[in-house]
Design a protein around this motif. Sequence first.
Motif, short mmCIF file in Angstrom:
data_model
loop_
_atom_site.label_atom_id
_atom_site.label_comp_id
_atom_site.label_asym_id
_atom_site.label_seq_id
_atom_site.Cartn_x
_atom_site.Cartn_y
_atom_site.Cartn_z
N ASP A 110 41.61 37.67 31.09
CA ASP A 110 42.06 37.54 32.21
C ASP A 110 41.53 38.78 33.07
O ASP A 110 42.37 39.69 33.03
CB ASP A 110 43.50 37.03 32.72
CG ASP A 110 43.77 36.76 34.41
OD1 ASP A 110 42.91 37.27 35.00
OD2 ASP A 110 44.80 36.24 34.43
N SER A 112 41.75 39.67 36.11
CA SER A 112 42.62 40.05 37.33
C SER A 112 43.61 40.91 36.83
O SER A 112 44.57 41.59 37.45
CB SER A 112 43.00 38.77 38.08
OG SER A 112 43.90 37.97 37.08
N ILE A 128 36.65 36.29 37.48
CA ILE A 128 38.14 36.43 37.16
C ILE A 128 38.61 36.17 35.66
O ILE A 128 39.28 36.79 35.10
CB ILE A 128 38.79 35.20 38.06
CG1 ILE A 128 38.69 35.48 39.38
CG2 ILE A 128 40.38 35.23 37.43
CD1 ILE A 128 39.26 34.64 40.35
N LEU A 129 37.59 35.26 34.91
CA LEU A 129 37.85 34.85 33.44
C LEU A 129 36.82 35.05 32.70
O LEU A 129 35.59 34.95 33.10
CB LEU A 129 38.40 33.36 33.46
CG LEU A 129 38.55 32.83 31.89
CD1 LEU A 129 39.80 33.27 31.68
CD2 LEU A 129 38.60 31.52 32.19
N CYS A 149 33.95 32.70 34.77
CA CYS A 149 34.45 31.96 36.03
C CYS A 149 34.76 33.10 37.13
O CYS A 149 35.52 34.05 36.98
CB CYS A 149 35.47 31.04 35.69
SG CYS A 149 35.19 29.86 34.27
N LYS A 151 36.68 31.72 39.66
CA LYS A 151 37.83 30.88 39.91
C LYS A 151 38.87 30.74 38.87
O LYS A 151 38.36 30.86 37.68
CB LYS A 151 37.38 29.57 40.49
CG LYS A 151 36.66 28.64 39.74
CD LYS A 151 36.04 27.45 40.37
CE LYS A 151 35.42 26.49 39.57
NZ LYS A 151 34.97 25.17 40.39
N HIS A 152 39.93 30.49 39.26
CA HIS A 152 41.02 30.33 38.06
C HIS A 152 40.63 28.90 37.52
O HIS A 152 40.46 28.06 38.37
CB HIS A 152 42.24 30.42 38.64
CG HIS A 152 42.89 31.73 39.09
ND1 HIS A 152 43.10 32.75 38.02
CD2 HIS A 152 42.95 32.51 40.04
CE1 HIS A 152 43.46 33.87 38.57
NE2 HIS A 152 43.23 33.57 39.97
N ARG A 153 40.77 28.81 36.18
CA ARG A 153 40.47 27.75 35.29
C ARG A 153 41.06 27.86 34.19
O ARG A 153 41.14 28.63 33.51
CB ARG A 153 39.00 27.74 35.19
CG ARG A 153 38.58 26.39 34.33
CD ARG A 153 37.37 26.43 33.77
NE ARG A 153 36.72 25.06 33.19
CZ ARG A 153 37.04 24.49 32.03
NH1 ARG A 153 38.26 25.25 31.51
NH2 ARG A 153 36.78 23.35 31.85
N LYS A 154 41.91 26.62 33.84
CA LYS A 154 42.79 26.62 32.93
C LYS A 154 41.96 26.08 31.74
O LYS A 154 41.15 25.20 31.54
CB LYS A 154 43.87 25.67 33.07
CG LYS A 154 44.86 25.33 31.71
CD LYS A 154 45.89 24.31 31.98
CE LYS A 154 46.84 24.29 30.73
NZ LYS A 154 47.54 23.16 30.90
#
Length: 352
Positions: A110, A112, A128-129, A149, A151-154
């Motif tokens: 991560d 961030s 971000i990832l 990525c 954007k935040h992604r699980k």
Amino acid sequence: MNPAEIPFKKGNDPRGIELELLRRNRELTALNAISEDFIKSKDLDKVLDAVLDHILTMLDVEIGWISVFDEEIGGFVLKKSKGIFVDILKEQVEGLWSVLTSNDPFFLIDLSTNPDPHFNSLRGEGVILYIGVPLRLEETILGVMNLACRKHRKIGYEDLRLLSLIGNHLTMVLEKIRLYEEANRLAVTDGLTGIYNSRHFYRVLEVEIARTDRYGVPFSLIIFDIDNFKKCNDTYGHQAGDDILQGVAYIISSFARKVDIVARYGGEEFVILLPNTEKGEAMIFAERIRKAVEEKLLSSPFIKNGYNVTVSGGVATYPADGKDSTSIMYAVDQSLYIAKGKGKNRVWAYER
């Protein structure tokens, strides 16, 4: 139990079985796609391009790149990328070792919250990832598959499991391609000197003749023979002779342009094909090589104080000196014969 088998026991949740089937199908689709890409083309760039497309689509990730370890430079080379500027990734290539310090099958970072400065270039692009999948064959790292990525992604366990499977499969693909390319290289190179062999030279010669016949652009041939080479073998042995052959081959290759073909013609003879080159230019080029060989003290562990050799050379130009491969090779051989007869350590141009 076979991994492909799913136990259908009384009381199993039908929904769970359906999800398991979908997961297994997803994995098989991914692996089959990669295998199919390899079967269709053994070109590494094409295979990696197709594989990267499959991975990004299946995992719904917008950025991906594959870096392959290059033994010659001792580092990673960016081979394929999608979704980000190449210049950004060239900076990132240098930081790959930071994710390869353990034997983990993948790295999920991560950006961030992780302050690792190696990823500053990615952060600057809004990433971000980061996911890194080392492509390892036992203890050897062949490359790294990278995903990112903005954007935040699980990323769930099943995603990571699929990535690990794809990584293992891609590792085998890389190894097969490496072995395939190595076999091709050995098929066209001389085992002792590392330059092209005579078989490959003759193939290129026919292609160059066809090109000249079509476009009217001449090419020249230079053939060199090491003077008095038998004396070296008789005095110091064949292992020393091999070292001298390697040394001369290195000198000749160091003068050649990228478009030139340098080959071991046989024994102590070397031949150079010079595309788009007139006889006068070829003579100047050949004389530079002759002089460089004469001035170089060649080394061998079997010769205490080094060894000096000279070479004789012949030059011929197509189509002026021959109309096919047989006649042009006869012309360049004849010019070498004349150079030898006139005292050796000289270059002679073919004259009709």
